[in-house]
Design a protein around this motif. Sequence first.
Motif, mmCIF file in Angstrom:
data_model
loop_
_atom_site.group_PDB
_atom_site.id
_atom_site.type_symbol
_atom_site.label_atom_id
_atom_site.label_comp_id
_atom_site.label_asym_id
_atom_site.label_seq_id
_atom_site.Cartn_x
_atom_site.Cartn_y
_atom_site.Cartn_z
ATOM 1 N N UNK A 1 40.542 26.728 51.993
ATOM 2 C CA UNK A 1 39.138 26.430 51.719
ATOM 3 C C UNK A 1 38.584 27.166 50.511
ATOM 4 N N UNK A 2 39.383 28.033 49.914
ATOM 5 C CA UNK A 2 38.902 28.770 48.743
ATOM 6 C C UNK A 2 38.832 27.845 47.545
ATOM 7 N N UNK A 3 37.797 28.050 46.731
ATOM 8 C CA UNK A 3 37.648 27.243 45.516
ATOM 9 C C UNK A 3 38.686 27.680 44.486
ATOM 10 N N UNK A 4 39.197 26.734 43.699
ATOM 11 C CA UNK A 4 40.172 27.117 42.675
ATOM 12 C C UNK A 4 39.500 27.962 41.592
ATOM 13 N N UNK A 5 40.218 29.003 41.169
ATOM 14 C CA UNK A 5 39.662 29.869 40.132
ATOM 15 C C UNK A 5 39.903 29.261 38.760
ATOM 16 N N UNK A 6 39.169 29.765 37.792
ATOM 17 C CA UNK A 6 39.304 29.367 36.397
ATOM 18 C C UNK A 6 39.086 27.871 36.185
ATOM 19 N N UNK A 7 38.129 27.300 36.888
ATOM 20 C CA UNK A 7 37.735 25.920 36.622
ATOM 21 C C UNK A 7 36.686 25.981 35.522
ATOM 22 N N UNK B 1 33.172 29.380 32.723
ATOM 23 C CA UNK B 1 34.339 29.440 33.586
ATOM 24 C C UNK B 1 35.654 29.558 32.841
ATOM 25 N N UNK B 2 35.603 29.914 31.568
ATOM 26 C CA UNK B 2 36.850 30.118 30.829
ATOM 27 C C UNK B 2 37.538 31.383 31.321
ATOM 28 N N UNK B 3 38.840 31.435 31.161
ATOM 29 C CA UNK B 3 39.613 32.601 31.576
ATOM 30 C C UNK B 3 39.105 33.839 30.838
ATOM 31 N N UNK B 4 38.972 34.947 31.562
ATOM 32 C CA UNK B 4 38.440 36.170 30.957
ATOM 33 C C UNK B 4 39.394 36.786 29.945
ATOM 34 N N UNK B 5 40.673 36.406 29.999
ATOM 35 C CA UNK B 5 41.654 36.942 29.056
ATOM 36 C C UNK B 5 41.527 36.315 27.673
ATOM 37 N N UNK B 6 40.850 35.159 27.597
ATOM 38 C CA UNK B 6 40.705 34.472 26.316
ATOM 39 C C UNK B 6 39.689 35.180 25.429
ATOM 40 N N UNK B 7 39.873 35.068 24.126
ATOM 41 C CA UNK B 7 38.939 35.640 23.153
ATOM 42 C C UNK B 7 37.815 34.626 22.931
ATOM 43 N N UNK B 8 36.724 34.778 23.698
ATOM 44 C CA UNK B 8 35.626 33.811 23.672
ATOM 45 C C UNK B 8 34.941 33.791 22.308
ATOM 46 N N UNK C 1 26.558 33.673 25.660
ATOM 47 C CA UNK C 1 25.659 34.323 26.597
ATOM 48 C C UNK C 1 26.495 35.080 27.617
ATOM 49 N N UNK C 2 26.030 36.244 28.036
ATOM 50 C CA UNK C 2 26.735 37.017 29.060
ATOM 51 C C UNK C 2 25.940 36.977 30.354
ATOM 52 N N UNK D 1 28.596 34.762 36.197
ATOM 53 C CA UNK D 1 29.397 33.702 35.588
ATOM 54 C C UNK D 1 30.290 34.172 34.449
ATOM 55 N N UNK D 2 30.114 35.386 33.979
ATOM 56 C CA UNK D 2 30.903 35.885 32.862
ATOM 57 C C UNK D 2 30.322 35.420 31.533
ATOM 58 N N UNK D 3 31.189 35.146 30.560
ATOM 59 C CA UNK D 3 30.728 34.724 29.238
ATOM 60 C C UNK D 3 30.586 33.210 29.203
ATOM 61 N N UNK D 4 29.463 32.752 28.650
ATOM 62 C CA UNK D 4 29.140 31.331 28.561
ATOM 63 C C UNK D 4 28.988 30.975 27.093
ATOM 64 N N UNK D 5 29.621 29.880 26.679
ATOM 65 C CA UNK D 5 29.483 29.389 25.306
ATOM 66 C C UNK D 5 28.418 28.305 25.298
ATOM 67 N N UNK D 6 27.496 28.402 24.353
ATOM 68 C CA UNK D 6 26.428 27.417 24.224
ATOM 69 C C UNK D 6 26.504 26.813 22.819
ATOM 70 N N UNK D 7 26.638 25.487 22.738
ATOM 71 C CA UNK D 7 26.724 24.783 21.460
ATOM 72 C C UNK D 7 25.570 23.804 21.338
#
Length: 96
Positions: free
Chosen positions: A7-13, A32-39, A57-58, A62-68
Motif C-alpha cells: 500500500x505504500x506509494x512509489x517513491x520518486x514519482x 518529485x525529482x530524485x534528490x541526487x540530481x543536480x536540480x 523553489x524549496x 516536497x523538496x526542490x520544485x522547478x517552476x517554468x
Amino acid sequence: SITKKDFKKPKNVCHIRLQQRNGRKSLTIIQGLNEKLDVEKITKILKKEFCCNGCILSDQNLGKIIQLQGDQRENVIKFFLEQEIVSRKNVKIHGV
C-alpha cells in the motif's frame, strides 16, 4: 498475503503540473525529482532549451520544485525521457 508494503506509494514519482495565472499566462511546475540530481543544472538547461524563464523553489515537504514560465509539460517530458532522468512510468501529468 497482503503486506503493508503493497500500500505504500512509489517513491520518486515526478509530478508535472500546469498552474494557470492571469489571462493566457501559465506556469509549469515540476516536483518529485530524485534528490541526487543536480536540480540547478537541470533548470538551467530547461530554460535554455525551451527559451523560457524559470526558478527553483524549496519546500520542506516536497523538496526542490522547478517552476517554468508557459505550458512546457510536453517539452519537459520529452527532455526527461531523452536524457533518462525519469522513466515513463514514474511521470504523472496534471492539468488540462
